[in-house]
Design a protein around this motif. Structure first.
Motif, PDB file in Angstrom:
ATOM      1  N   TRP A  91      84.720 -14.392 -46.912  1.00 33.45           N
ATOM      2  CA  TRP A  91      83.538 -13.963 -46.170  1.00 33.45           C
ATOM      3  C   TRP A  91      82.486 -13.473 -47.135  1.00 33.45           C
ATOM      4  N   ILE A 112      79.736 -11.498 -47.468  1.00 33.34           N
ATOM      5  CA  ILE A 112      79.100 -10.454 -46.658  1.00 33.34           C
ATOM      6  C   ILE A 112      77.603 -10.382 -46.943  1.00 33.34           C
ATOM      7  N   THR A 113      77.245 -10.303 -48.210  1.00 35.40           N
ATOM      8  CA  THR A 113      75.841 -10.371 -48.607  1.00 35.40           C
ATOM      9  C   THR A 113      75.776 -11.352 -49.763  1.00 35.40           C
ATOM     10  N   LEU A 135      78.093  -9.684 -52.342  1.00 36.65           N
ATOM     11  CA  LEU A 135      79.393  -9.106 -51.995  1.00 36.65           C
ATOM     12  C   LEU A 135      80.228 -10.103 -51.210  1.00 36.65           C
ATOM     13  N   LEU A 155      84.248 -10.851 -49.554  1.00 34.35           N
ATOM     14  CA  LEU A 155      85.594 -10.356 -49.240  1.00 34.35           C
ATOM     15  C   LEU A 155      86.503 -11.555 -49.060  1.00 34.35           C
ATOM     16  N   TYR A 207      93.551  -4.703 -52.841  1.00 35.15           N
ATOM     17  CA  TYR A 207      94.869  -4.176 -52.499  1.00 35.15           C
ATOM     18  C   TYR A 207      95.757  -5.346 -52.111  1.00 35.15           C
ATOM     19  N   TRP A 256      99.996  -6.601 -51.207  1.00 34.63           N
ATOM     20  CA  TRP A 256     101.414  -6.250 -51.040  1.00 34.63           C
ATOM     21  C   TRP A 256     102.214  -7.531 -50.874  1.00 34.63           C
ATOM     22  N   GLN A 257     103.502  -7.450 -51.220  1.00 37.84           N
ATOM     23  CA  GLN A 257     104.368  -8.620 -51.131  1.00 37.84           C
ATOM     24  C   GLN A 257     105.792  -8.173 -50.812  1.00 37.84           C
ATOM     25  N   LEU A 259     106.684  -5.099 -53.170  1.00 40.10           N
ATOM     26  CA  LEU A 259     105.705  -4.764 -54.210  1.00 40.10           C
ATOM     27  C   LEU A 259     104.398  -4.404 -53.543  1.00 40.10           C
ATOM     28  N   ALA A 260     103.657  -3.464 -54.131  1.00 41.51           N
ATOM     29  CA  ALA A 260     102.305  -3.174 -53.632  1.00 41.51           C
ATOM     30  C   ALA A 260     101.429  -2.856 -54.822  1.00 41.51           C
ATOM     31  N   TYR A 278      97.249  -1.706 -56.197  1.00 43.69           N
ATOM     32  CA  TYR A 278      95.803  -1.519 -56.132  1.00 43.69           C
ATOM     33  C   TYR A 278      95.229  -2.058 -57.422  1.00 43.69           C
ATOM     34  N   GLY A 284     103.277  -0.666 -57.541  1.00 46.73           N
ATOM     35  CA  GLY A 284     104.457   0.024 -57.028  1.00 46.73           C
ATOM     36  C   GLY A 284     105.542  -0.971 -56.688  1.00 46.73           C
ATOM     37  N   PHE A 294     106.854   2.034 -47.256  1.00 42.72           N
ATOM     38  CA  PHE A 294     106.811   0.603 -47.549  1.00 42.72           C
ATOM     39  C   PHE A 294     107.654   0.276 -48.772  1.00 42.72           C
ATOM     40  N   LEU A 295     107.654   1.152 -49.778  1.00 44.56           N
ATOM     41  CA  LEU A 295     108.366   0.838 -51.015  1.00 44.56           C
ATOM     42  C   LEU A 295     109.789   1.382 -51.043  1.00 44.56           C
TER      43      LEU A 295
END
Lengths: 767, 491
Positions: A200, A202-203, A206, A208, A272, A274-275, A317-318, A320, A342, B24-25
């Motif tokens: 997307w 956005i502008t 920017l 996403l 962000y 996660w898996q 897994l996660a 940032y 993480g 979650f972890l």
């Protein structure tokens, strides 16, 4: 088949066996009047059976690909499929894969795009047992083909398959011809790999992007040992089935900001992700079949059921992440990255870890003072520093796990449950900090390019099993301990040598890596692991100050050729050395040979440098490319040589053993024939060889047709793989690592599946 | 502005997602269990006890290495040049602290001890429904722990003391622990003797009994009285325990009339059985000792043997031709199993003498490592001979002292010993010789030579020194534990 080993024939082998027996005061094996079929007079033996010829075969390969690419403003597509098939170098083994791919790019509204990437494949193959330990008469075909004595006929006097090697004092190797002709091992894998991205805008600046992806596969393995094979005969048929399902799901959410104002250019990314990884498996087996007709397809028809197994596990897994790229005036580049990752695999307090990095580069050629230097088209100097993390360990290592430990009372199985490990709640990420400095040079409009990088990596908090005192009840604990460094140089040189109608492009790369264990607090240097159980060959030596994977063994120093040498020693404390037995270097000078006191670092599996060289030629519609690759200075520990070169009746031996020490052939370094192996020989560098090689990995000749109606292009090609290998290594293939899963055991050759010389014909069609 | 609102909304979403992070972890465990949800019910405690028994059938324990360590140094067996260097080192008394087998034996015995300690540490939290079940479980656990320590201390003499009280201790010392370890051994066997059944039936056959505990207590006292601890007051304690066990009708111990019957697969728990390591075919509970001792390429057993533990010719010749144990102890004659037209004999067409005790042609499993014939850790003839030894050492040759040995000899068809013809030393040697003929291949001889101080006297073929009466602390252990000290004989 790339190479066959040069083994003895039946007469040579029988002579060796009788000589070994005589040397150790035992009666000869040939002839045996009670068993003349298997043990005739030596003069009646001819060449015997060449088991490598019986078991190995050529391996044709096919590869077909079809694709359709196109689209317009609103929809772009790339859809295709293919088939790849390869016969195995071992008879009756093969590998086939059919795959399909569909990538769609859909512009729903001007600033919103949906992309789907889907791949599906179905793999089916027939396997043969190859790798690993030759002890206990396992069915390994590579082991059998090399070690089975040529005096053992494939069939016995009644026309049935000989089951095992019956030579007294010999390896109980199974008849590999029976295995290759009758063992059935079917494996199928269905895989779906797909993702959907929503992009997307956005502008203007920017964007996403949200991605959902999944990688799912289901695999099945079904094998059956029929009664013609030794294993099948001893169990009256053995059937086995295993199903496994792997699935991972991924979500990524990335925000990107791009802005250019004046001489400044900024690109910022934040996100962000996660898996989740799921794993499930189920297996069961049966033996004692009245008929082999079911193969592995009817486990219920066996009359004895094996213990079934199943398991289920998961890890997550996660992350940032954020990155800023800033370029000033197209010449000064700065990048700053930060990640917080993480993983569920670590202890409660250490799931997360922070990994930053930064990089700086200078495009010197954009500067005014270089603007007029035409021949220098690109000069970029760069440096970077960053941290990354490793969580590539098994699940649940931080927890205290209880395992199944059964016993039997009153003739019946009783379930037992006991502790399986020492828990480690402090388990955390392994971190590598990398510093890199590099140079990119381009000359003559980038017709000649050079890229040089120097890097230094330090890995800390290494994740591995470190020995504990056994009084704890366990011999090791999994923890973060120790540090390791890797540093090196990488050079890549490329040139468009000829750019006219006849084009020639060449690319060379060369790299050199040095690794060294830095420190492991509280650890006393020792060998890690065992490479062969029944031969008692130890694994690598781990010691701070040395590279990973080195071997600490005795140094072989020829044989005792005459009485004077035997008297001078040094003699081993455990054996009763005779003339013709191996001699070793006495490191501590005490006149005796003892494994612990006289061993030294005798080999290093890490290469001095590795290199590759690609040459691409094209002329009119023809294209020709050659890719050469090599490694220099890496050593290999040839365990297969231990199985085949221990100078006795254990199994067939290499022809170099014809030059063994005998009272009439004393000027040699090959030990005498003996009934049992000299165990010190297996704990020495007798097993270590130089694995340096240069290999023409692929050579391809192709022709592209462009003027075919309806088709945008059609290319026919023929590729040769592994056509030429230059090496002194005596095993099947110097590009080998039988213990590929281990970080500590490198350069191990233990009955690895031999590599194939292959010729591949292929076709690429695009619409 | 639209951009600011969007960024705000996205940030809010990300912060919300952060909230469910920690859960979650967290690990999701499915097909394994952890101590958090275990050790609660009576069947949990039973399963924990079973895991202690499980350690006995490990190849580094009674399944192989411990038997080899106890047998190869003796005059009856040798490894026939089979693979492992350690085996030849044991046979020829050339071992060093780095010899591989010592580390395996040491670490596996501590696995037994650790699992036993785990049971004892967790059993207080278990809810028991059956009266007496808790004491039985504790009794069996302590029996197994005592067994492990008895072997450890006789092999290595200076071993760390680990109980349920100090389980988290990592670098335990082995200095000055000897008395405390012996005290624990006596304590554990005594508790087991007082709390276990006299005899087990049905589904419980194979579990430790009070008789087994009393027999091992006898062995413990006997060992403590012998070399090198030499606590001579324990000879009579051993004799007392042995007599009590022999006379205990609830145990029902007796000798089989025919020696063959002792080693039949169909008779694993006859009157001579005291305690065995239990093996079963087809359920993953078999072992490979029959393959290990079977004749390689000898057509003797269906799946062939490895001839890796064979008989010393001098020992074969030492047994009288009239000894009724001869045909079951040694392979004398058999017909080929695949080719019955051929008869194999020793002496004859079998090259070297082999043992016959663990060869039962009815013992057929699912491969070369799936035999079911159990291994006697101790049996009644061992108890009888221990009684004779203890009596002789305590009180000299007497009718009491020859009671046990004469019962064993009577079964073997040999004449009884007359106490007036013997001194304490000569009777001791006669008992040693009888133990050798009766119990060869069963993992006793190294302990017998040690306890009776007969190693240098009996072994003439090799260079036996004082240091060979004890094993060295394994080098790997010294490397991993700075608080361990090597035995002085090996420094």
């Amino acid at each position: 088949m790339a190479k066959k080993l040069d083994m003895m024939n039946a007469q040579e082998f029988a002579t060796l066996v009788n000589e070994a027996r005589a040397n150790d005061n035992q009666s000869p094996v040939f002839p045996n009047p009670n068993n003349p079929y298997y043990f005739p007079e030596i003069s009646a033996l001819g060449e015997g059976v060449n088991y490598q010829d019986e078991v190995f075969t050529s391996a044709p390969v096919q590869n077909y690909n079809l694709s359709v690419v196109g689209g317009n403003e609103g929809l772009r597509y790339s859809v295709g499929g293919g088939y790849f098939g390869q016969d195995g170098v071992i008879k009756n083994s093969d590998f086939n894969r059919a795959s399909f791919r569909s990538n769609l790019d859909i512009k729903i509204v001007p600033n919103f795009t949906l992309t789907t990437n889907i791949t599906a494949s179905h793999t089916w193959s027939n396997g043969m047992p190859s790798e690993g330990d030759g002890g206990g008469g396992t069915g390994g075909v590579v082991h059998g083909a090399v070690v089975m004595p040529p005096t053992v006929p494939i069939y016995d006097a009644d026309g049935k398959y000989t089951m095992t090697n019956s030579t007294p004092g010999g390896t109980p190797s199974n008849n590999p011809v029976a295995t290759v002709n009758h063992y059935k091992d079917e494996q199928t894998i269905d895989r779906f790999l797909g993702s959907i991205d929503a992009n997307w805008q956005i502008t203007k600046d920017l964007t996403l992007k949200v991605t959902f992806g999944s990688d799912m596969s289901t695999a099945n393995r079904a094998y059956y040992w029929p009664k013609e094979t030794h294993r099948g005969n001893s169990k009256n048929g053995e059937a086995y089935q295993r199903f496994r399902k792997d699935a991972s799901y991924l979500n990524e959410n990335i925000l990107t900001y791009n802005k250019q104002f004046g001489k400044h250019s900024i690109n910022a990314v934040g996100g962000y992700t996660w898996q989740v990884f799921h794993y499930k498996h189920f297996e069961a087996s049966s033996t004692n079949y009245s008929t082999d007709l079911y193969l592995a397809n009817n486990l219920g028809a066996g009359t004895t059921y094996g213990q079934p197994g199943s398991s289920k596990s998961q890890n997550q897994l996660a992350s940032y992440l954020g990155r800023i790229n800033y370029i000033y005036n197209d010449r000064y580049l700065f990048t700053l990255t930060a990640r917080a990752d993480g993983s569920s695999k670590f202890g409660v307090n250490n799931k997360w870890s922070f990994f930053p990095s930064f990089a700086v580069a200078w495009r010197v050629t954009e500067e005014e003072f270089l603007k007029d230097v035409d021949w220098l088209s690109n000069l970029k100097i760069r440096t970077s520093y960053g941290k990354t993390g490793n969580q590539n360990i098994d699940n649940y290592k931080s927890l205290a796990m209880l395992g199944t430990m059964n016993y039997n009372f009153g003739g019946a199985l009783n379930a037992g449950v006991g502790p399986n490990n020492i828990p480690n709640p402090d388990l955390k990420w392994e971190t590598t900090a990398t510093t890199d400095a590099g140079l990119d040079i381009g000359l003559f409009n980038n017709r000649l390019s050079l890229v040089v990088d120097y890097y230094y990596k330090k890995t800390t908090d290494l994740l591995w099993n470190i020995s504990t005192p056994s009084s704890v009840g366990f011999s090791s604990i999994f923890k973060n301990i120790g540090s390791l460094e890797n540093k090196g140089l990488e050079v890549a040189l490329g040139a468009d040598v000829l750019t006219g109608e006849f084009k020639w492009n060449t690319q060379m790369n060369w790299s050199r890596n040095r690794n060294k264990v830095l420190e492991i607090p509280g650890y006393t240097p020792s060998t890690q692991g065992t490479l062969s159980g029944h031969l008692k060959v130890n694994g690598s030596w781990l010691e701070p100050g040395l590279p990973v994977g080195v071997w600490n063994l005795l140094k072989f120093d020829g044989v005792f050729q005459n009485e004077a040498q035997l008297a001078a020693g040094p003699r081993s404390t455990a054996n009763n050395d005779k003339l013709g037995d191996a001699r070793f270097v006495d490191k501590n000078g005490d006149g005796k040979i003892n494994y612990t006191d006289d061993r030294m670092i005798v080999g290093d599996p890490n290469p001095d440098f590795i290199y590759g060289w690609t040459n691409n030629f094209s002329f009119k519609g023809f294209d020709f490319s050659v890719y050469l690759q090599g490694s220099q200075g890496n050593d290999i520990i040839n365990i297969q040589r231990a199985e085949t070169n221990i100078s006795g009746p254990w199994g067939n031996q290499r022809r170099e053993i014809l030059n063994r020490w005998t009272p009439s052939n004393t000027n040699t370094n090959i030990p005498r024939a003996r009934v049992t192996v000299d165990p010190l020989l297996l704990q020495s560098d007798w097993l270590i060889e130089d694995g340096s090689y240069m290999r023409v990995k692929t050579m391809t000749l192709g022709y592209t047709f462009t003027k075919i109606p309806y088709v945008s292009s059609l290319r026919l090609y023929v590729t040769g793989q592994n056509l030429i290998t230059l090496t002194d290594y005596s095993g099947f293939d110097p590009e080998v690592n039988s213990q590929g899963n281990s970080n500590l055991q490198l350069g191990v050759d233990y009955n690895a599946y031999p590599s194939a010389k292959a010729v591949l014909f292929g076709l690429n069609v695009s619409f | 502005m639209k951009v600011k609102q969007t960024i705000f909304a996205l940030t809010a979403a990300l912060i919300l997602l952060n909230g469910c992070h920690d859960s979650f972890l967290s690990e999701k465990v499915y097909s394994n269990i952890t101590p958090i949800n275990f050790y609660k019910t009576e069947s949990d405690a039973q399963a924990a006890l079973t895991s202690v028994y499980n350690t006995l059938r490990h190849s580094s324990s009674f399944q192989r290495q411990m038997l080899l360590a106890a047998e190869y140094p003796g005059e009856a067996t040798w490894p026939n040049n089979s693979g492992e260097a350690w085996r030849t080192e044991m046979d020829q008394f050339t071992w060093t602290p780095s010899s591989t087998g010592f580390y395996q034996i040491w670490s596996q015995l501590y696995v037994t001890i650790n699992r036993a300690n785990t049971v004892l540490a967790n059993i207080e939290g278990v809810q028991f429904k059956t009266p007496g079940a808790k004491e039985k479980i504790i009794g069996e656990t302590r029996f197994l722990r005592g067994l492990a320590y008895l072997y450890l201390i006789r092999f290595f003499e200076n071993v760390p003391l680990k109980t349920e009280e100090n389980m988290t201790e990592i670098e335990s010392t082995n200095e000055g622990t000897s008395d405390a370890v012996w005290a624990l051994i006596f304590d554990d066997f005594t508790f087991a003797k007082q709390n276990l059944n006299a005899k087990n039936t049905g589904a419980n056959v194979g579990r430790a009994t009070a008789g087994a505990a009393q027999t091992m207590l006898t062995k413990a006292y006997l060992s403590y009285a012998g070399k090198p601890w030499n606590k001579t007051e324990y000879w009579s304690k051993a004799a007392q325990e042995a007599k009590a066990a022999i006379d205990n009708t609830a145990y029902g111990y007796d000798l089989e009339n025919e020696y063959e019957k002792v080693f039949l697969l169909s008779n694993e728990h006859g009157p001579e059985y005291i305690f065995s390591v239990e093996y079963e075919s087809f359920i993953g509970q078999g072992w490979d000792w029959p393959t290990f001792t079977g004749i390689r390429s000898g057509d003797q057993i269906k799946l062939d043997g490895w001839s890796s533990l064979t008989v010393e010719t001098e020992f074969f010749n030492s047994m009288s031709v009239d000894d009724k144990r001869r045909s079951k102890t040694f392979v004398l004659e058999y017909t080929g199993i695949n080719n019955p037209t051929i008869t194999y004999t020793y002496p004859g067409n079998i090259a070297i003498p082999h043992f016959n005790k663990y060869i039962d042609r009815n013992d057929v499993g699912n491969g070369t490592a799936d035999y079911a014939l159990n291994h006697y850790v101790t049996r009644f003839s061992d108890l009888l001979l221990m009684h004779s030894e203890a009596e002789n050492e305590a009180n000299g040759p007497s009718q009491n002292a020859v009671y046990g040995i004469n019962r064993v000899r009577a079964r073997a068809g040999l004449p009884a010993l007359e106490p007036s013809e013997y001194t304490k030393e000569t009777l001791r040697e006669a008992i040693f010789q009888e133990r050798l003929w009766e119990l060869c291949q069963e993992g006793h001889v190294w302990f017998d030579m040690k306890r009776m101080n007969l190693m240098t006297k009996r072994i003439k073929k090799f260079q036996v020194q004082e240091k060979h009466y004890v094993f060295p602390i394994p080098q790997n252990e010294l490397d991993a534990n700075p608080n361990l000290v090597q035995n002085s004989q090996y420094k």
